[in-house]
Design a protein around this motif. Structure first.
Motif: not given
Lengths: 522, 289
Positions: A420-421, A424-427, A429, A432, A484, B131, B141-142, B239-241
């Motif tokens: 959980n999770p 992870v989607t990073l910025s 795209g 991870r 990671f 999450q 996330d980053d 970005d994708a977020i």
């Protein structure tokens, strides 16, 4: 039958002897040479002991009847010697093993055999077992059990008779008792005597000696769990851990009580092993056996009388007197019999004195006795399905353990993906996944492992708290690291990709640990 | 039941005189070992009653000379735990979040303590694995709206976002549609432009139309090209977020009604040390800068 005329020529009291013997039975072949029957003895060389088996069928009363105290007499002979040697070797190993040193390098315990519970390690000479490898100890226990099965199938209760701690310590305690209070007759006399200074000091000394042995026993036990010299110093200075004192006290008491007081009752009533062993030996097993065809009809040897139509057993009860279980081997195989073979020694001595061949009581098999009774011989069958099964099992288990030891790695890896999770989607795209890497470095060398990923060519690995994808593992430790792994989402063909993390140490040795990489549903 | 007690014919033992369906009970004595243990328990009970809380009284109970209580035992073991934590907490107090994050010795304590504090205080909104969910940022996330350095995270946790605390992080995403600042058609054009920033627009005409509108209304916060600004808490739009969802419909919704998510200030509710633990824990989730 060639002896017949000779016998009648020498027989001066033939009528008397015949009257004693009752109706004559057909003479088996083995009775052809019988000095006791042909020459009346002038003096009876063997004293008849007044003793009765404690488990005599006729005397068996209530199940709650009091224990009959047993005063085992000292036996002399081959088996007694072997028992002394086994006693010295087993107790020697037990008492001295914790003091054997084994150099494992600086900062490591130098005790050859050490069960270090706080540090969760078992040291056995060159081996160092971690808790998750406790199956090596299980394997050792299985091997011991199988070896016990094999020994039992071959020669009955040899374990009970020679090397069981209860037997060994009881033997030692009885010997101490003998040294202080004298042998059987003297001990019986002493117990019957009213209290006197002599009785008081002997009894006090005996119990003190027993407690001292118990103390050493308990002491030796705790030394397997801590550095022996350090603990000894601590024990003497009264600043050792309280648990050490508690264990020493407990084991002192049990040793004293089981060896000094309970003795044969442990084997007869407390121990499950005699019941199990009955299923492990068969008619081909070598058991301590009274050869009744030779001994019966038994009867005492009288001075100046011809012994006619009697067996070799002169009913002197020496075999009962030496028995630590207080039983009569001539009653046949019994639950109580620990097969210690002391009755063999006692009887052989008697046979020597009366000029009959040894082996009236001996290690023999049931068919062996039957064959001998018919005048024949029967070869031993140590190799038979039962022993092949036990021997084969030993070989299999030993082989598995050896293979396990040989393939034992100095590095254990566990890679646990986060639940959980799941990802992870990073910025940018990318996807991870987070992992916890547990790394057990069982070797005595520190290593630094560089991490790479197999299965996703464009994957990037990073380690929390480190600027490079590297994990340091000091010697003899468990390390946990957050790992990671990020990869372009386009590279993922499904929401679950099989990957592997590869650890390369500074010498180039590679270890691999498989895992999964999760991504969005495709 | 007078007279001599009856004796059982077979065993010769006295009976208790009780009879059930013809079965009589023998009056055998108790086994001695059992009786001795039984008497010992009585003695033990008497001694116990002197030393330990035992006898209930009206409005209370006897306290016992040892003055033991389960509440006292609990608080003693709590104090013990606090004492064990003290060397760690003292060190944490003297270090900045960034220093703590770099301290290998503290790593285990910080991870365990941070996780425990996170589950109690933060997981209701951010989720147990941090999450997140629409409106509540994913902390793994980053992408950081208000900055992802330990100092930024510490500030955000301490003072929160858009709450009444005077140090709170503040900004406004205006409700362009509802407040009539932009017409629905203009909003549609700006949306297409925003989508084009992450390469997702299929309508170049609308993008052309939306660009000047974006520059007039949005660039002041979201900066040139929608790169965002952590100083102002303006998300990066390239970005994708997407905090509230990145679909066209969601972006229109955001532009029409504005967004004003709130995070409470934890100063005063949590100790500075706990906030530091949380800072380092969140920073270590994978996206810390």
């Amino acid at each position: 039958m060639s002896q017949a005329p000779q016998r009648s020529a020498l027989d001066v009291t033939a009528a008397q002897a015949a009257a004693e013997a009752g109706p004559a039975d057909p003479e088996p072949a083995y009775r052809q040479d019988r000095p006791m029957e042909t020459v009346p003895v002038e003096t009876v060389p063997v004293e008849t002991v007044e003793v009765e088996a404690v488990n005599k069928k006729e005397k068996r009363g209530s199940l709650y009847s009091k224990r009959v105290k047993i005063y085992p007499k000292l036996a002399h002979g081959r088996w007694r010697k072997i028992k002394w040697i086994v006693l010295a070797v087993t107790l020697g190993i037990y008492y001295l093993l914790p003091w054997v040193r084994w150099d494992r390098g600086p900062g490591q315990p130098d005790q050859a055999v050490l069960l270090d519970l706080p540090a969760r390690r078992f040291y056995f000479f060159w081996l160092e077992i971690w808790p998750q490898e406790v199956y090596f100890l299980t394997g050792l226990l299985i091997l011991s059990a199988l070896a016990l099965f094999l020994a039992t199938a071959l020669a009955g209760r040899v374990w009970c008779g020679y090397s069981c701690p209860q037997t060994v310590w009881t033997d030692l305690f009885i010997q101490v008792e003998r040294l202080i209070e004298g042998d059987r007759a003297a001990r019986i006399r002493l117990d019957k005597k009213p209290w006197s200074f002599d009785k008081l000091w002997r009894k006090t000394l005996k119990h003190a000696a027993w407690v001292a042995i118990g103390l050493l026993t308990g002491g030796a036990w705790v030394f397997y769990f801590a550095d022996a010299p350090t603990l000894t110093a601590g024990l003497l200075a009264f600043d050792a851990p309280i648990v050490a004192y508690a264990f020493i006290a407990g084991l002192t008491f049990t040793t004293y009580w089981l060896g000094g007081h309970m003795r044969e009752q442990v084997c007869t009533y407390m121990c499950p092993w005699p019941r199990i062993q009955a299923a492990l030996f068969d008619e081909e097993s070598l058991l301590v056996t009274y050869r009744d065809f030779r001994g019966e009809p038994r009867g005492p040897l009288h001075k100046n009388q011809l012994r006619k139509s009697k067996g070799d057993c002169i009913d002197c009860n020496q075999c009962v007197a030496v028995c630590p279980m207080g039983i009569d081997i001539r009653d046949g195989m019994q639950l109580e019999c620990i097969q210690c073979a002391l009755c063999i020694d006692a009887c052989d001595r008697v046979m020597d004195k009366v000029g009959r061949p040894r082996g009236l009581i001996a290690y023999d098999t049931l068919p062996g006795v039957e064959a001998a009774a018919r005048g024949g011989k029967r070869r031993l069958r140590p190799i038979r399905p039962r022993t092949i099964l036990y021997g084969g099992s030993i070989a299999v288990v030993a082989g598995l353990m050896l293979a396990g030891l040989a393939s034992r790695t100095s590095l254990d890896l566990n890679l646990l993906p986060d639940r959980n999770p799941l990802f992870v989607t990073l910025s940018n795209g990318d996807t991870r996944n987070n992992y916890t890497l547990k790394l057990i470095n069982k070797s005595q060398l520190a290593h630094t492992y560089s991490l790479t990923v197999e299965g996703l060519p464009r994957a990037r690995v990073s380690v929390l708290g480190s600027t490079t994808p590297q994990v340091a593992a000091p010697r003899d430790t468990i390390q946990a690291a957050r790992i990671f792994i990020a990869a372009p989402t386009a590279d993922l063909t499904s929401d679950l990709t099989d990957i592997a993390l590869v650890l390369t140490d500074e010498t180039g040795r590679r270890d691999r640990v498989g895992t999964v990489f999760r991504g969005p549903k495709k | 039941m007078a007279g001599t007690p009856e004796k059982d014919a077979i065993s010769g033992v006295e009976t208790t005189g009780h009879e059930w369906d013809g079965i009589k009970e023998l009056n055998n004595p108790l086994p001695r070992w059992w009786a001795i243990i039984f008497y010992l328990t009585i003695v033990w009970a008497a001694i116990y009653a002197i030393f330990m809380p035992a006898v209930p009284l009206f409005g209370g109970f006897t306290q016992g000379v040892l003055d033991w209580s389960s509440r006292g035992a609990l608080s003693a073991s709590m104090q013990e735990a606090v004492a064990e934590q003290k060397p760690y907490l003292d060190k944490i107090q003297s270090l900045s979040p960034a220093q703590i994050a770099g301290d290998r010795e503290l790593a285990g304590f910080v991870q365990a303590g941070g996780k425990s504090a996170f589950l109690v205080n933060c997981s209701p909104c951010h989720g147990q694995g941090a999450q997140g969910s629409p409106g509540y940022p994913n902390l793994n996330d980053d992408a950081w709206i208000w900055g992802g350095t330990p100092e930024d995270i510490n500030h955000t946790i301490t003072y929160g976002i858009r709450n009444a605390h005077e140090e709170s992080r503040q900004n406004v995403m205006a409700a362009y549609g509802r407040d009539g600042l932009l017409s629905p058609a203009e909003i549609d054009a700006v949306t297409e432009y925003v989508l084009s920033l992450s390469g997702r627009s299929g309508d170049p005409e609308a993008v052309e139309k939306g660009k000047p509108l974006f520059e007039n209304n949005c660039v002041s916060c979201h900066r040139e090209g929608g790169a965002g600004d952590t100083e102002l808490g303006a998300p990066n739009l390239t970005d994708a977020i997407w905090l509230y969802g990145g679909s066209k419909a969601k972006i229109i919704e955001t532009l029409t009604y504005g967004r004003a998510g709130m995070m409470p200030a934890w100063e005063g509710r949590l100790s500075d040390d706990t906030i530091k633990l949380l800072t380092v824990y969140v920073h270590a989730l994978g996206g810390g800068q």
